[in-house]
Scaffold this active site. Structure first.
Site, mmCIF file in Angstrom:
data_model
loop_
_atom_site.group_PDB
_atom_site.id
_atom_site.type_symbol
_atom_site.label_atom_id
_atom_site.label_comp_id
_atom_site.label_asym_id
_atom_site.label_seq_id
_atom_site.Cartn_x
_atom_site.Cartn_y
_atom_site.Cartn_z
ATOM 1 N N ARG A 51 -13.142 -6.963 4.186
ATOM 2 C CA ARG A 51 -14.454 -6.455 3.777
ATOM 3 C C ARG A 51 -14.949 -7.149 2.503
ATOM 4 O O ARG A 51 -16.158 -7.279 2.295
ATOM 5 C CB ARG A 51 -14.417 -4.944 3.596
ATOM 6 C CG ARG A 51 -14.084 -4.199 4.880
ATOM 7 C CD ARG A 51 -14.507 -2.750 4.826
ATOM 8 N NE ARG A 51 -13.722 -1.912 5.720
ATOM 9 C CZ ARG A 51 -13.851 -1.859 7.039
ATOM 10 N NH1 ARG A 51 -14.740 -2.633 7.649
ATOM 11 N NH2 ARG A 51 -13.091 -1.066 7.773
ATOM 12 N N ARG B 174 0.827 -1.218 0.000
ATOM 13 C CA ARG B 174 0.000 0.000 0.000
ATOM 14 C C ARG B 174 0.860 1.266 0.000
ATOM 15 O O ARG B 174 1.903 1.319 0.646
ATOM 16 C CB ARG B 174 -0.969 -0.039 1.193
ATOM 17 C CG ARG B 174 -1.908 -1.236 1.063
ATOM 18 C CD ARG B 174 -2.943 -1.271 2.137
ATOM 19 N NE ARG B 174 -3.854 -0.148 2.021
ATOM 20 C CZ ARG B 174 -4.775 0.140 2.932
ATOM 21 N NH1 ARG B 174 -4.876 -0.599 4.018
ATOM 22 N NH2 ARG B 174 -5.575 1.164 2.761
ATOM 23 N N ASP C 245 -15.333 2.877 2.993
ATOM 24 C CA ASP C 245 -15.113 1.470 3.352
ATOM 25 C C ASP C 245 -16.302 0.575 2.999
ATOM 26 O O ASP C 245 -16.251 -0.632 3.207
ATOM 27 C CB ASP C 245 -14.825 1.350 4.855
ATOM 28 C CG ASP C 245 -13.462 1.951 5.210
ATOM 29 O OD1 ASP C 245 -12.591 2.019 4.326
ATOM 30 O OD2 ASP C 245 -13.287 2.364 6.359
ATOM 31 N N GLN D 53 -6.526 9.304 7.011
ATOM 32 C CA GLN D 53 -5.220 8.835 7.478
ATOM 33 C C GLN D 53 -4.138 9.871 7.187
ATOM 34 O O GLN D 53 -3.273 10.140 8.025
ATOM 35 C CB GLN D 53 -4.882 7.498 6.818
ATOM 36 C CG GLN D 53 -5.821 6.384 7.277
ATOM 37 C CD GLN D 53 -5.592 5.070 6.571
ATOM 38 O OE1 GLN D 53 -4.787 4.993 5.642
ATOM 39 N NE2 GLN D 53 -6.296 4.039 6.995
#
Ligand code: S3P
Length: 436
Positions: free
Chosen positions: A390, A125, A318, A172
């Site tokens: 998820r 990431r 999300d 973030q």
């Protein structure tokens, strides 16, 4: 929650009440601020998931004493804003992007060096989104090749507050800058292209740090102290989302999801599902630890496809795996745009969810920043969740409307955000079992 995979198929109508675990974003931040405060803080409703526990383990290694009087509770003996000490080796953030990115800012302000590492997914990431703006404050952080983890953070570097307009709407990134700002000389101001979740700002204020904030903007000065305070973590809206969508999709359902965190920067999915025809009522609205909470009562309703307003994207960032599944069961097409961030989540969520839906017979046209999902009948099939919690849970929901069994591989990471999902889902009515 163990087991490499699930076998999911239609269960019964979802009825009764469920309580989902504590909010992941709030749990990370509660550990961080309680550890840096003067005095003893108690956290209740703490998420007993691997991500929040990774942050907890890191702060223990940085010198905070943290007790567990009961599951979901922590007593944190803060070390004070300048009280952290160097760890004796790399700090492991596991699967948690929030831990790595927020800590990049926080640790850049310390007097000692630190190394942050993560698991296979986190190691892919992007981290330049935090290291580049932090470097404008004077931070010295080396990334691995291509801007990826690990992060080597050089301490003992004086930081200076700056005003930064961030390119990406990311809580973030904003939080990393504000945490560096605690240690900077002067004022740090972050201006976002779209407002994102404001837990860092709210919690800093609750711990007594002077901060000005409004949607899309936050500003603070270095040189203050944090005062211990108790935190009650609300139930995670993003975990509730799987039950909201499942109860909407399964005929005969009427499910109450208790005391869900309703911060407006998190509830974009409610607006979108209601526009698609969903029957969702918020009842017993209350406040818990400074955050709005409510019971969500969800009844089955047929859905129709819509164009998802780009203005809601950040407030449901999300929830796209769950939304894609809802869209696959809707009449007509659902169009998602302006969501390129989904490509760099725990997996490429446009690619992994589109591939999974295609495996169940749904037509999905991908674009760089979204997809068009053509609603229709779902068949059985085999899904690779690519280790994305998820995505795994979204396909457990999809299977409740499939005509055949859905095998979902690589589900261990569900424990990062929702330990006990499979048992709770079964209790509510899901057809879901652990594959051998
Ligand atoms: C989070 C911010 C979001 C979200 C993640 C948690 C946070 O990430 O997807 O699950 O706690 O600040 P981005 O900042 O990358 O949008």
């Amino acid at each position: 929650m163990s087991g490499a995979g699930w076998l999911a198929s239609p269960g019964r109508a979802l009825r009764g009440e469920v309580v989902v675990p504590g909010d992941k974003s709030v749990s990370h931040r509660a550990i961080m601020f309680a550890s840096l405060a003067d005095g003893v803080s108690r956290i209740d409703g703490f998420l007993e998931g691997e991500d929040a526990r990774a942050t907890e383990a890191i702060f223990r290694r940085l010198g905070a004493r943290i007790e567990t009087p009961a599951a979901g509770s922590r007593v944190v003996h803060g070390v004070g804003i300048d009280g952290l000490r160097a760890a004796d080796g790399p700090l492991d953030c596991g699967n948690a992007g929030t831990a790595m990115r927020l800590l990049a800012g926080l640790l850049a302000g310390q007097s000692f060096d630190s190394i942050l590492v993560g698991d296979a997914s986190l190691s892919k990431r992007p981290m330049r989104r935090v290291t580049l703006p932090l470097s404008r404050m004077g931070a010295r952080i080396d990334t691995g090749e291509g801007g990826l983890p690990p992060l080597r953070i050089h301490g003992g570097t004086p930081l200076t507050g700056v005003e930064i307009a961030t390119e990406i709407a990311s809580a973030q990134v904003k939080s990393a800058l504000l945490l560096a700002g605690l240690y900077a000389r002067g004022r740090t101001t972050v201006i976002e292209p779209q407002p994102t979740r404001d837990y860092t700002e709210r919690m800093l204020a609750a711990f007594g740090w002077p901060i000005d904030f409004a949607p899309g903007r936050a500003s603070l000065e270095g040189g203050h102290r944090l005062r211990a305070t108790d935190v009650r973590v609300p139930a995670d809206f993003s975990s509730a989302a799987f039950f909201i969508v499942a109860a909407t999709l399964v005929p005969g359902s009427e499910l109450r999801i208790k005391r869900v965190g309703m911060n407006p920067r998190r509830t974009g999915l409610l607006h979108v599902l209601r526009a698609m025809g969903a029957d969702i009522h918020a009842e017993a609205a209350d406040e818990q630890g400074g955050e709005p909470v409510a019971d969500l009562v969800v009844r089955h309703a047929p859905l129709r496809g819509i164009e998802v307003p780009v203005a809601h994207v950040a407030d449901m960032i999300d929830e796209f795996p769950a939304l894609f599944v809802a869209a696959a069961c809707a009449e007509g097409a659902t169009v998602v745009r302006g969501a390129s961030e989904l490509r760099v989540k725990e997996s490429d969520r446009i690619g992994t969810v589109a591939a999974g839906l295609r495996a169940l017979g749904v037509r999905v046209d991908e674009t760089a920043d979204g997809a068009t999902i053509h609603g229709g009948a779902l068949g059985g099939g085999r899904i690779d969740s690519h280790g994305d919690h998820r995505v795994a849970m979204a396909f457990a929901v999809a299977a409740q409307r499939a005509s055949g069994e859905v095998a979902i591989d690589d589900v261990a990471n569900v424990a990062t955000s929702f330990p006990g999902f499979d048992a709770l889902a079964r209790e509510a009515g899901f057809g879901l079992r652990i594959a051998g």
